[in-house]
Write a protein that holds these residues in place. Structure first.
Motif, short mmCIF file in Angstrom:
data_model
loop_
_atom_site.label_atom_id
_atom_site.label_comp_id
_atom_site.label_asym_id
_atom_site.label_seq_id
_atom_site.Cartn_x
_atom_site.Cartn_y
_atom_site.Cartn_z
N SER A 213 47.60 22.17 -21.33
CA SER A 213 46.60 21.36 -20.65
C SER A 213 45.39 20.81 -21.58
O SER A 213 44.66 19.87 -21.55
N ILE A 214 44.96 21.64 -22.57
CA ILE A 214 43.93 21.35 -23.51
C ILE A 214 44.47 20.28 -24.32
O ILE A 214 43.30 19.31 -24.37
N ALA A 215 45.27 20.31 -24.98
CA ALA A 215 45.90 19.09 -25.76
C ALA A 215 45.98 17.72 -24.73
O ALA A 215 45.71 16.47 -25.20
N GLU A 216 46.38 17.89 -23.59
CA GLU A 216 46.43 16.95 -22.67
C GLU A 216 45.35 16.06 -22.37
O GLU A 216 45.23 14.91 -22.16
N GLN A 217 44.06 16.76 -22.48
CA GLN A 217 42.89 15.81 -22.40
C GLN A 217 42.27 14.81 -23.18
O GLN A 217 41.79 13.81 -23.02
N ARG A 218 43.28 14.74 -24.45
CA ARG A 218 42.74 13.62 -25.30
C ARG A 218 43.30 12.29 -24.81
O ARG A 218 42.93 11.31 -25.03
N LYS A 219 44.20 12.43 -23.69
CA LYS A 219 44.73 11.16 -23.07
C LYS A 219 43.54 10.47 -22.23
O LYS A 219 43.71 9.12 -21.80
N SER A 220 42.63 11.33 -21.92
CA SER A 220 41.33 10.70 -21.32
C SER A 220 40.84 9.48 -21.97
O SER A 220 40.19 8.65 -21.19
N MET A 221 40.91 9.29 -23.30
CA MET A 221 40.48 8.43 -24.13
C MET A 221 40.84 6.92 -23.73
O MET A 221 40.19 5.91 -23.65
N PHE A 222 42.02 7.05 -23.16
CA PHE A 222 42.84 5.67 -23.02
C PHE A 222 42.83 5.24 -21.69
O PHE A 222 43.02 4.05 -21.44
N ASN A 223 42.03 6.21 -20.76
CA ASN A 223 41.53 5.79 -19.50
C ASN A 223 40.78 4.70 -19.63
O ASN A 223 40.42 3.60 -18.81
N ALA A 224 39.67 4.75 -20.68
CA ALA A 224 38.56 3.76 -20.86
C ALA A 224 39.10 2.35 -21.20
O ALA A 224 38.57 1.22 -20.94
N LEU A 225 40.33 2.21 -22.01
CA LEU A 225 41.01 1.04 -22.37
C LEU A 225 41.36 0.41 -21.08
O LEU A 225 41.30 -0.69 -20.98
N LEU A 226 42.12 1.27 -20.13
CA LEU A 226 42.66 0.58 -19.24
C LEU A 226 41.45 0.01 -18.25
O LEU A 226 41.52 -0.97 -17.60
N PHE A 227 40.43 1.08 -18.17
CA PHE A 227 39.59 0.49 -17.14
C PHE A 227 38.65 -0.79 -17.69
O PHE A 227 38.59 -1.79 -17.12
N LYS A 228 38.42 -0.79 -19.11
CA LYS A 228 38.00 -2.17 -19.73
C LYS A 228 38.64 -3.49 -19.43
O LYS A 228 38.26 -4.41 -19.01
N LYS A 229 40.05 -3.17 -19.32
CA LYS A 229 41.01 -4.42 -19.09
C LYS A 229 41.24 -4.91 -17.51
O LYS A 229 41.40 -5.83 -17.35
N HIS A 230 41.02 -3.58 -16.58
CA HIS A 230 41.32 -3.80 -15.35
C HIS A 230 40.36 -2.97 -14.62
O HIS A 230 41.10 -2.21 -13.78
N PRO A 231 38.97 -3.47 -14.54
CA PRO A 231 38.17 -2.29 -13.96
C PRO A 231 38.31 -2.22 -12.41
O PRO A 231 38.27 -1.08 -11.86
N GLU A 232 38.64 -3.37 -11.69
CA GLU A 232 38.65 -3.22 -10.16
C GLU A 232 40.00 -2.75 -9.74
O GLU A 232 40.19 -1.69 -8.82
N LEU A 233 41.28 -2.91 -10.51
CA LEU A 233 42.37 -2.29 -10.30
C LEU A 233 42.44 -0.82 -10.52
O LEU A 233 43.01 0.17 -10.09
N TYR A 234 41.61 -0.63 -11.74
CA TYR A 234 41.54 0.88 -12.12
C TYR A 234 40.90 1.82 -11.16
O TYR A 234 41.45 2.92 -10.53
N ARG A 235 39.82 1.23 -10.71
CA ARG A 235 39.01 2.11 -9.44
C ARG A 235 40.02 1.89 -8.28
O ARG A 235 39.76 2.96 -7.40
N SER A 236 40.72 1.08 -7.83
CA SER A 236 41.32 0.97 -6.53
C SER A 236 42.75 1.72 -6.58
O SER A 236 43.27 2.38 -5.52
N ARG A 237 43.41 1.89 -7.73
CA ARG A 237 44.74 2.37 -7.82
C ARG A 237 44.60 3.65 -8.94
O ARG A 237 45.75 4.57 -8.69
N ILE A 238 43.77 3.98 -9.58
CA ILE A 238 43.78 5.07 -10.36
C ILE A 238 42.67 6.25 -10.23
O ILE A 238 43.00 7.40 -9.85
N ALA A 239 41.63 5.76 -10.19
CA ALA A 239 40.32 6.77 -9.67
C ALA A 239 39.16 6.07 -9.35
O ALA A 239 38.62 5.18 -10.02
N ARG A 240 38.61 6.25 -8.18
CA ARG A 240 37.79 5.77 -7.67
C ARG A 240 36.21 6.20 -8.38
O ARG A 240 35.16 5.21 -8.09
N GLY A 241 36.22 7.14 -9.10
CA GLY A 241 34.97 7.42 -9.73
C GLY A 241 35.12 8.56 -10.69
O GLY A 241 36.29 8.91 -11.06
N PRO A 242 34.22 8.83 -11.44
CA PRO A 242 34.31 9.86 -12.38
C PRO A 242 34.70 11.22 -11.90
O PRO A 242 34.62 11.33 -10.49
#
Length: 327
Positions: A213-242
């Motif tokens: 789970s320590i190494a898995e945290q690096r994936k958090s970086m790419f959440n930002a890319l998905l959010f940048k491209k699709h902010p509304e869909l990210y908040r409605s389908r992935i995570a409503r907030g931090p």
């Protein structure tokens, strides 16, 4: 020359045993009346995997399989794009090398594709993840694949839909969020995504090292890319907030340290209690319903101390890298 009705794309890299198991399941497909091809795409030079594919092709000459290799490692998104652009099937089906499609998998997708009869369409099947009644934290996380809306372990797109959306965004260099990005592009382009419940794939949980789970945290970086491209869909389908608990843990630890250094033990003590309470809540949440062994409980306690800091670190790295305000 027979034109394939379905092209199956499998990205892989240096996991020949898993790939062979997947190919064996594909060879056993009950798929009468149509022809399908399989393209294995290695994410970089991989002689051992190439040898496995060549061996498989030699053992089963009636099985249409080809091997491709990217010149350098670019990630599974790039490998999938390379594969579907070099095949000819009307329907392009994706799975991963660690998956085991059931015998009627392709037949189910083909029936659905013919039923909907659309040039622009996407399909998603069902993923089963066999886990114990009391799984480890890692097994529990992998099991969430069985409830995911659209994942590359088991999905399909018409060739027209891939051409219209451009396929996978190769800016995602690892196996994380590239499937959600394609899903969001399909939704934005008003391309329907239909669920095919009898298109079944089994996704066994692989063995992992202690502290994965320590190494898995690096994936958090790419959440930002998905959010940048699709902010509304990210908040409605992935995570409503931090994950606010992470920020409470980090802020409380900083205030505690500053309080003790500045000679304010009361402030430091209160902040330390807040830190401990938030951390214990996080640990208890991870332990709930999971493996009760001493080794696993120890792993959860140790890694839980580091995860909030690493997750936020990689989140900030992603926000800076992709120039987006994202927490």
């Amino acid at each position: 020359m027979i034109t394939a009705s379905i092209s199956v794309i499998i990205p892989t890299f240096k996991r020949p045993k898993l790939l062979y198991r997947c190919l064996t399941a594909l060879y056993r497909q009950d798929y009468p009346g149509c022809f399908f091809e399989v393209a294995v795409v290695s994410d970089g030079p991989d002689p051992q995997t190439e040898a496995i594919v060549q061996f498989f092709a030699g053992e089963y000459p009636d099985f249409c399989i080809t091997f491709h290799s990217l010149p350098t490692r670019r990630g599974p998104a790039a490998a999938r794009n390379y594969g579907w652009r070099r095949t000819a099937g009307d329907l392009v089906v994706f799975t991963d090398d660690d998956c085991i499609p059931e015998n009627g998998w392709l037949a189910a997708y083909w029936r659905a594709y013919r039923f909907y009869d659309r040039r622009y369409v996407a399909l998603t099947g069902k993923v089963t993840v066999p886990v114990r009644d009391c799984p480890t934290d890692y097994e529990k996380n992998v099991a969430y694949l069985s409830t995911a809306e659209f994942i590359t372990a088991n999905c399909a797109c018409s060739r027209g839909a891939l051409e219209l959306t451009g396929g996978f965004d190769e800016a995602f260099p690892t196996a994380w969020r590239e499937d959600s990005d394609l899903q969001f592009k399909l939704l934005t382009g008003q391309i329907p995504i239909y669920h095919v419940s009898d298109a079944l794939v089994c996704h066994p949980v692989r063995k992992t090292s202690w502290g994965i789970s320590i190494a898995e945290q690096r994936k958090s970086m790419f959440n930002a890319l998905l959010f940048k491209k699709h902010p509304e869909l990210y908040r409605s389908r992935i995570a409503r907030g931090p994950v606010w608990n992470y920020y409470v843990i980090i802020l409380a630890s900083i205030v505690a340290a500053l309080g003790f250094v500045a000679g304010s033990p009361a402030v430091g003590g209160i902040a330390l209690l807040v830190w401990a309470g938030a951390l214990l809540y996080f640990i208890a949440k991870r332990l709930n319903g999971t493996d009760a062994s001493l080794s696993h409980r120890t792993e959860m306690m140790v890694t839980s101390i580091a995860i909030p800091y690493l997750s936020v670190y990689w989140t900030i790295r992603g926000a800076l890298r992709y120039k987006v305000f994202f927490l």
